[in-house]
Design a protein around this motif. Structure first.
Motif, mmCIF file in Angstrom:
data_model
loop_
_atom_site.group_PDB
_atom_site.id
_atom_site.type_symbol
_atom_site.label_atom_id
_atom_site.label_comp_id
_atom_site.label_asym_id
_atom_site.label_seq_id
_atom_site.Cartn_x
_atom_site.Cartn_y
_atom_site.Cartn_z
ATOM 1 N N ASN A 24 15.490 2.383 6.064
ATOM 2 C CA ASN A 24 14.488 1.311 6.151
ATOM 3 C C ASN A 24 13.172 1.550 5.419
ATOM 4 N N PHE A 25 12.902 2.786 5.058
ATOM 5 C CA PHE A 25 11.571 3.102 4.548
ATOM 6 C C PHE A 25 11.327 2.547 3.141
ATOM 7 N N SER A 26 10.106 2.065 2.899
ATOM 8 C CA SER A 26 9.692 1.792 1.514
ATOM 9 C C SER A 26 8.315 2.407 1.307
ATOM 10 N N TRP A 27 8.038 2.832 0.071
ATOM 11 C CA TRP A 27 6.770 3.521 -0.196
ATOM 12 C C TRP A 27 5.558 2.635 0.082
ATOM 13 N N ASP A 28 5.748 1.310 0.061
ATOM 14 C CA ASP A 28 4.621 0.415 0.377
ATOM 15 C C ASP A 28 4.056 0.695 1.764
ATOM 16 N N GLU A 29 4.946 1.081 2.675
ATOM 17 C CA GLU A 29 4.499 1.424 4.028
ATOM 18 C C GLU A 29 3.520 2.600 3.984
ATOM 19 N N ALA A 30 3.853 3.608 3.176
ATOM 20 C CA ALA A 30 3.037 4.826 3.134
ATOM 21 C C ALA A 30 1.639 4.533 2.587
ATOM 22 N N HIS A 37 -6.189 1.499 0.092
ATOM 23 C CA HIS A 37 -5.361 0.328 0.397
ATOM 24 C C HIS A 37 -6.257 -0.834 0.819
ATOM 25 N N GLU A 38 -7.390 -0.506 1.458
ATOM 26 C CA GLU A 38 -8.365 -1.525 1.884
ATOM 27 C C GLU A 38 -9.472 -1.715 0.840
ATOM 28 N N THR A 39 -9.994 -0.582 0.344
ATOM 29 C CA THR A 39 -11.211 -0.640 -0.467
ATOM 30 C C THR A 39 -10.935 -0.777 -1.962
ATOM 31 N N GLY A 40 -9.740 -0.405 -2.383
ATOM 32 C CA GLY A 40 -9.421 -0.413 -3.811
ATOM 33 C C GLY A 40 -10.015 0.764 -4.569
ATOM 34 N N LYS A 41 -10.722 1.660 -3.849
ATOM 35 C CA LYS A 41 -11.365 2.790 -4.529
ATOM 36 C C LYS A 41 -10.520 4.050 -4.360
ATOM 37 N N VAL A 42 -10.084 4.607 -5.481
ATOM 38 C CA VAL A 42 -9.106 5.699 -5.446
ATOM 39 C C VAL A 42 -9.727 7.020 -5.870
ATOM 40 N N ASN A 43 -9.512 8.051 -5.119
ATOM 41 C CA ASN A 43 -9.701 9.430 -5.577
ATOM 42 C C ASN A 43 -9.080 10.336 -4.521
ATOM 43 N N ILE A 44 -8.164 11.180 -4.947
ATOM 44 C CA ILE A 44 -7.433 12.021 -3.989
ATOM 45 C C ILE A 44 -8.389 12.943 -3.230
ATOM 46 N N ALA A 45 -9.478 13.370 -3.883
ATOM 47 C CA ALA A 45 -10.415 14.273 -3.199
ATOM 48 C C ALA A 45 -11.100 13.547 -2.038
ATOM 49 N N ALA A 230 0.297 10.623 -6.851
ATOM 50 C CA ALA A 230 1.126 11.611 -6.154
ATOM 51 C C ALA A 230 0.709 11.784 -4.702
ATOM 52 N N MET A 231 -0.537 11.438 -4.393
ATOM 53 C CA MET A 231 -1.027 11.643 -3.019
ATOM 54 C C MET A 231 -0.159 10.924 -1.988
ATOM 55 N N ILE A 232 0.441 9.817 -2.390
ATOM 56 C CA ILE A 232 1.257 9.051 -1.441
ATOM 57 C C ILE A 232 2.388 9.935 -0.907
ATOM 58 N N GLN A 233 3.002 10.657 -1.829
ATOM 59 C CA GLN A 233 4.125 11.513 -1.428
ATOM 60 C C GLN A 233 3.657 12.829 -0.799
ATOM 61 N N TYR A 235 1.098 13.162 1.090
ATOM 62 C CA TYR A 235 0.781 12.795 2.468
ATOM 63 C C TYR A 235 2.061 12.627 3.292
ATOM 64 N N GLN A 236 2.976 11.848 2.739
ATOM 65 C CA GLN A 236 4.152 11.462 3.522
ATOM 66 C C GLN A 236 5.094 12.649 3.771
ATOM 67 N N THR A 237 5.249 13.522 2.777
ATOM 68 C CA THR A 237 6.094 14.700 3.009
ATOM 69 C C THR A 237 5.381 15.681 3.941
ATOM 70 N N GLY A 238 4.049 15.693 3.893
ATOM 71 C CA GLY A 238 3.302 16.495 4.878
ATOM 72 C C GLY A 238 3.668 16.072 6.295
ATOM 73 N N LYS A 239 3.844 14.779 6.476
ATOM 74 C CA LYS A 239 4.270 14.268 7.785
ATOM 75 C C LYS A 239 5.726 14.633 8.090
#
Ligand code: ATP
Ligand code: MG
Length: 571
Positions: A24-30, A37-45, A230-233, A235-239
């Motif tokens: 059932n999983f899709s990356w959009d969920e992550a 996702h809310e602010t549109g401002k991206v930086n992994i740090a 890459a942060m999406i993955q 984070y999610q693999t950390g979980k």
């Protein structure tokens, strides 16, 4: 290879039902777990550190616990945010801009982590280099990446051939002011004057983040380019895979000069807001068990080479320490021998979870999960959101139990976006919509993947294909064998014969009888055709500094061929 199955846990974990989540999983969920996702401002740090520092409940939690024989220091999320802001200001003052390559060549230290994050905060691309690299290795990587700035120490400066590096404009030195020659930027002096607040450079998810050079097991290291997405993955693999929970104390033993030391030594734990223990200094069983005991490590990520060393050092020493804080153990970098998993069960009463991935993949892909049964010797099943298969040389899927190329459906979040300045090399990984790994494996009927060896390492002996890993795994089950490296040696009659190099455990002497006994052990316990015809005792098996057996070097030495690139060879 092994009939044994180690049952999955039935306690609560982040990934409670692998099969259902996989369906059932899709990356959009992550993506919903990130502020952008809310602010549109991206930086992994920002996601890894600043976000927690802005949370009153988390800001004073220890983010980094640094431990070495002569220095112990901890930084909270708030302190780490401030220090990395300071360094970002230093970089900005020095004219560093988005997309610039800024390399770090220094031992693990709090300064390393603060400056690494600072580089990301200005939108530059960080390139961590392992401190043990010698001059040629440093030059190759700085030249290839066209790095404009290097952060290093006065001690390591002699290994940086600045006159050979026209792109390198600035060098920051982390050390005592008295050791810093004119013309260099004094880290501590600049930091003392820099503001603790910084307006982060917001980037695009597809903007550059890190360049990592591969381990060089199979040839000259490649500059693998990763982006913030890459942060999406991470984070999610950390979980799912690390199974990180709010109160964990996490220890990844890898150096940040290798991808494990950043994806899982920086990003995964901090994106998940977990205390991250970083250990400097040399390996010894006492030091390692002592770290677990002293800091109450709960999740521990290491590598087969380290587990094999601990195994050789025996069970008694385990009992000298209190290790019951550990609840989850993982491994990466090389195939995890079944013998090691069985030892881990005895020594720690825990399973060791193998995880498979590569520098190019940016994050874990095929893994064992706390709730899933482990089949020792198997690297497990793909993470949800990822499709894996075994394909032939045309990129067509092979049926179960056939050995072939391990391939991943292209397009997972942490996938590399380029091999730096080598577009044709990058293209060569992809076939028919698949990313083809260069590792050979098969998949069993139940979906578990079984690593066999690097494609180049698979041995063809009398018409049988034999992966070196299973032979090595059998060899180290023998009580005399500490480590083994297996190669195919050309043979006029059989195509190739299997040759094994073994390092013996303490207390064992080389003798004809012992070698024959080892040969028979593989023959009877595994397969006659896989028993090495030749066994040579060596003092040590050549390994990369990231801990991988360098079979290509065993082979070229055996055949008297040129050694090729040995910049990553461990002395
Ligand atoms: P180079 O690409 O320069 O030859 P390398 O492939 O050793 O070096 P890395 O990207 O650090 O560089 O290592 C990835 C490789 O490590 C994989 O392709 C695989 O061969 C091996 N590997 C990693 N994890 C596992 C694992 N769990 N089981 C088996 N092999 C693994
Ligand atoms: Mg590789």
């Amino acid at each position: 290879m092994s009939e044994n199955v180690l049952k999955g846990s039935n306690k609560q974990h982040n990934l409670n039902n692998y099969e259902e989540t996989y369906q059932n999983f899709s990356w959009d969920e992550a993506k919903q777990n990130f502020t952008w996702h809310e602010t549109g401002k991206v930086n992994i740090a920002y996601e890894a550190v600043d976000r927690h520092a802005e949370n009153p409940d988390k800001k004073d939690q220890v983010a980094l616990q640094y431990v070495s024989p002569d220095r112990k220091e901890s930084l909270t999320f708030d302190q780490l945010k401030k220090q990395s802001n300071q360094f970002a200001n230093v970089l900005k003052d020095q004219g560093i801009e988005k997309g610039d390559r800024v390399f770090l060549f220094m031992p693990r230290s709090p300064e390393f982590y603060a400056s690494f994050l600072g580089v990301l905060k200005v939108g530059a691309i960080a390139g961590p280099l392992f401190e043990a690299f010698m001059e040629q290795a440093v030059q190759d990587r700085l030249e290839d990446s066209e790095a404009v700035m290097l952060i290093t120490t006065p001690e390591l400066l002699s290994r940086v051939p600045e006159d050979q590096l026209p792109d390198l404009k600035k060098v920051v030195l982390v050390g005592d002011s008295t050791d810093i020659p004119d013309g260099y930027i004094d880290y501590h002096q600049e930091m003392a004057q820099a503001s603790e607040s910084f307006d982060l450079e917001w980037v695009d998810l597809e903007d550059g983040m890190v360049i990592h050079y591969t381990s060089g097991s199979t040839g000259k290291p490649k500059g693998v380019y990763h982006v913030h997405n890459a942060m999406i993955q991470h984070y999610q693999t950390g979980k799912w895979v690390l199974d990180l929970q709010e109160n964990d104390v996490y220890w990844c033993t890898a150096d940040p000069g290798w991808v494990t030391g950043t994806s899982y030594g920086i990003f995964a734990p901090w994106l998940n807001g977990v205390t991250n223990v970083v250990v400097g200094g040399r390996f010894s069983p006492e030091a390692w068990y002592g770290t677990i005991d002293d800091y109450q490590i709960s999740v521990w990520y290491s590598a087969p080479t380290a587990f094999r060393k601990l195994m050789s050092s025996g069970k008694e020493i385990v009992d000298d320490f209190k290790l019951d804080s550990v609840r989850h153990i993982l491994s990466v970098g090389e195939p995890l021998n079944p013998e090691v998993i069985h030892w881990g069960k005895k020594a720690f009463n825990l399973r060791i979870h193998d995880t498979w991935w590569m520098t190019e993949t940016g994050a874990q892909l095929i893994c064992n999960y706390p709730t899933m049964d482990i089949r020792p010797g198997s690297m497990g099943k793909p993470i949800p959101g990822v499709t894996a298969a075994i394909v032939d040389d045309q990129g067509e899927e092979l049926p179960p139990n056939q050995m072939g190329n391990l391939a991943i459906k292209a397009g997972w979040p942490a996938q590399m976006r380029a091999i730096w300045k080598r577009p044709e090399k990058f293209e060569s990984y992809f076939l028919n919509g698949w990313y083809v790994s260069g590792d050979s494996a098969y998949q069993d009927e139940d979906g578990y993947f079984w690593f066999q060896g690097r494609l180049d390492d698979v041995i063809n002996t009398s018409g049988e294909r034999v992966g070196p890993f299973e032979v090595e795994s059998k060899l180290i089950e023998h009580e005399a064998v500490a480590e083994a490296g297996v190669i195919g040696k050309p043979d006029p009659e059989r195509g190739e014969i299997i040759k094994a190099f073994v390092a013996l455990n303490d207390g064992y002497e080389e003798s004809e009888d012992l070698l024959e006994e080892i040969r028979q052990f593989v023959k009877k316990g595994f397969a006659a055709h896989a028993a090495p015809r030749e066994i040579e005792v060596t003092h040590a098996i050549p390994k990369t500094r990231s801990g991988k057996i360098m079979r290509r070097l065993l082979k070229s030495r055996e055949l008297g061929l040129p050694e090729g690139d040995t910049s990553t060879l461990e002395e």
